[in-house]
Design an enzyme around this catalytic site. Structure first.
Site, PDB file in Angstrom:
ATOM      1  N   HIS A 154      -7.533  -5.213  -0.031  1.00 56.62           N
ATOM      2  CA  HIS A 154      -5.975  -4.284   0.654  1.00 56.62           C
ATOM      3  C   HIS A 154      -5.106  -5.131   1.556  1.00 56.62           C
ATOM      4  CE1 HIS A 154      -3.702  -1.433  -0.577  1.00 56.62           C
ATOM      5  NE2 HIS A 154      -3.552  -0.669   0.793  1.00 56.62           N
TER       6      HIS A 154
ATOM      7  N   SER B 206       0.679  -0.733  -0.046  1.00 57.61           N
ATOM      8  CA  SER B 206      -0.278  -0.695  -0.070  1.00 57.61           C
ATOM      9  C   SER B 206       0.913   1.701  -0.138  1.00 57.61           C
ATOM     10  CB  SER B 206      -1.353  -0.186   1.493  1.00 57.61           C
ATOM     11  OG  SER B 206      -1.668   1.520   1.356  1.00 57.61           O
TER      12      SER B 206
END
Ligand SMILES: *[C@@H]1O[C@H](CO)[C@@H](O)[C@H](O)[C@H]1NC(C)=O
Ligand SMILES: *[C@@H]1O[C@H](CO)[C@@H](O)[C@H](O)[C@H]1NC(C)=O
Ligand SMILES: *[C@@H]1O[C@H](CO)[C@@H](O)[C@H](O)[C@H]1NC(C)=O
Length: 401
Positions: free
Chosen positions: A372, A169
């Site tokens: 995610h 990320s």
């Protein structure tokens, strides 16, 4: 009841008690304490950046099998937004990427970006009493100071000239910032693996980012909701945002957590036993500017420096818009690992990034359903992501004679 069965009974109770005790215990430990508890060597290192932040770099120099390979190749793991080195260790030795890498013979270094739980320190500023100055940074500063300076520290300590870098990320964003703003660092990277890459963001659907991005330009209203300096989303805001996340069956304490408001919840991959440990470590502290910078990217569709407004931009950058990051300066090999069910890293945005990078040996959908955070704690993260990365790294370092 004979003695043997009493003993058996006591043992059974102890074991049943043990699983939940273990979770409760893990929820109270800091990342280095967790590593120690699981029987791995752990070292704390401190790196002071040129602008005064004191960063805690955590190292697992070798794995359970001992120091099999004295000169283990260094691997740096870099966490995402509102996260920390706990990303890689909280799932325990069978599932945590840091342990798996150490057991595979690597020298594992876990970065902690300025401001997070482990790097909440500065040579002159106090995060609470000097909040306005301390939290005056975005991921731009993490990319131009923290990451390269931690890399230099690791290379100096280990005597290696390059390392593997793995980011998740924001840990991918800061890598792209570093390599485009300080291209000399490309040479210090053996290869970089991007888990859930984030550069362009205009297709991202994270409800937390989308909601905050609605207030563009209006930090006045926003500062009440998320904090003017240190990012601290109010319960009211989180509740509003997580209405969409909190489907049936998601435990209430989890869906109110900012990490899930940001990244969503994928029931298929989420190990609910682990949830109390996850929510005890997250969110980690970060600057509101990090979140606002992402909101700017989402609204503008650019991958560029922080937008301070027309006049300040002109003074600072010499142009009324912030300059783009020069992705064509990234010459290090970048492996892009993504999925199709990720609220932060959308396929279209990953493809646009791919089009602008010129050294991508591989772009791969790890699993279409990963979200995610499944890269960190997903039930199948080891088999789908970690084993794959380790086999790629081995292939890259096989000495051809
Ligand atoms: C911050 O860093 C200073 C200087 O290294 C150290 O003395 C102090 O203990 C640190 N504070 C915290 C809270 O870690
Ligand atoms: C924030 O940092 C910038 C440099 O990036 C500086 O120009 C500005 O004065 C700083 N603001 C505060 C409040 O420290
Ligand atoms: C879920 O997490 C617990 C606690 O770390 C662990 O014991 C268990 O093996 C995990 N289950 C799966 C399916 O990964």
């Amino acid at each position: 009841m004979n003695t043997a069965s009493i003993v058996a009974l006591i043992l059974t109770c102890a074991c049943v008690g043990h699983a939940s005790d273990n979770i409760e215990q893990d929820s109270k430990l800091l990342a280095p304490e967790l590593v120690e508890k699981y029987g791995y060597p752990i070292e704390n290192h401190y790196v002071t950046t040129t602008d005064g932040y004191i960063l805690n770099l955590q190292r697992i120099p070798f794995g359970k099998n001992g120091n099999v390979n004295e000169k283990g190749i260094p691997v740096m793991l870099q966490h995402g937004l509102i996260a920390s080195s706990a990303d890689w260790v909280l799932a325990g030795p069978e599932k945590g990427f840091a342990y798996i890498l150490a057991d595979a013979g690597y020298d594992v270094w876990m970065g902690n970006a300025r401001g997070n739980r482990y790097s909440r320190n500065h040579t002159t500023l106090d995060p609470d009493n000097d909040a306005k100055e301390f939290w005056n940074f975005s991921w731009h500063e993490i990319g131009i100071y923290d990451i390269p300076e931690m890399i230099d520290y690791i290379l100096e300590k280990t005597g290696h000239s390059d390392l593997f870098h793995i980011g998740h990320s924001q840990g991918t964003t800061t890598f792209y910032v570093m390599c485009s703003e300080k291209p000399e660092y490309n040479q210090k990277i053996k290869a970089h693996f991007s888990l859930a890459p984030i550069a362009f963001m205009n297709h991202m659907v994270s409800p937390l980012i989308r909601f905050i991005a609605l207030f563009q330009g209006g930090l006045g209203v926003l500062s009440n909701l998320v904090g003017a300096y240190e990012f601290n989303p109010s319960d009211g805001l989180l509740e509003k945002v997580t209405q969409t996340v909190c489907e049936e069956g998601v435990p209430k304490f989890a869906c109110k957590n900012a990490m899930f408001a940001l990244a969503g919840y994928n029931k298929d991959q989420m190990n609910t036993t682990l949830l109390p440990v996850i929510t005890s470590h997250y969110p980690s502290s970060s600057a509101t500017k990090q979140v606002l910078h992402y909101c700017q990217e989402m609204n503008s569709g650019y991958f560029r420096q922080y937008d301070h407004g027309l006049i300040s931009n002109k003074i600072r950058y010499g142009t009324i818009s912030p300059p783009d990051y020069k992705l064509n300066k990234i010459s290090a090999a970048v492996y892009l690992l993504y999925s199709l069910n990720d609220w932060m890293s959308a396929e279209k945005d990953v493809n646009r990034l791919y089009d602008q990078l010129f050294n991508v040996p591989l772009k791969k959908i790890v699993d279409p359903n990963f979200n995610h955070i499944d890269y960190l704690w997903g039930i199948d993260a080891k088999t789908i992501v970690y084993d794959f990365i380790i086999s790629e790294m081995r292939a890259l370092t096989t000495i051809v004679t």
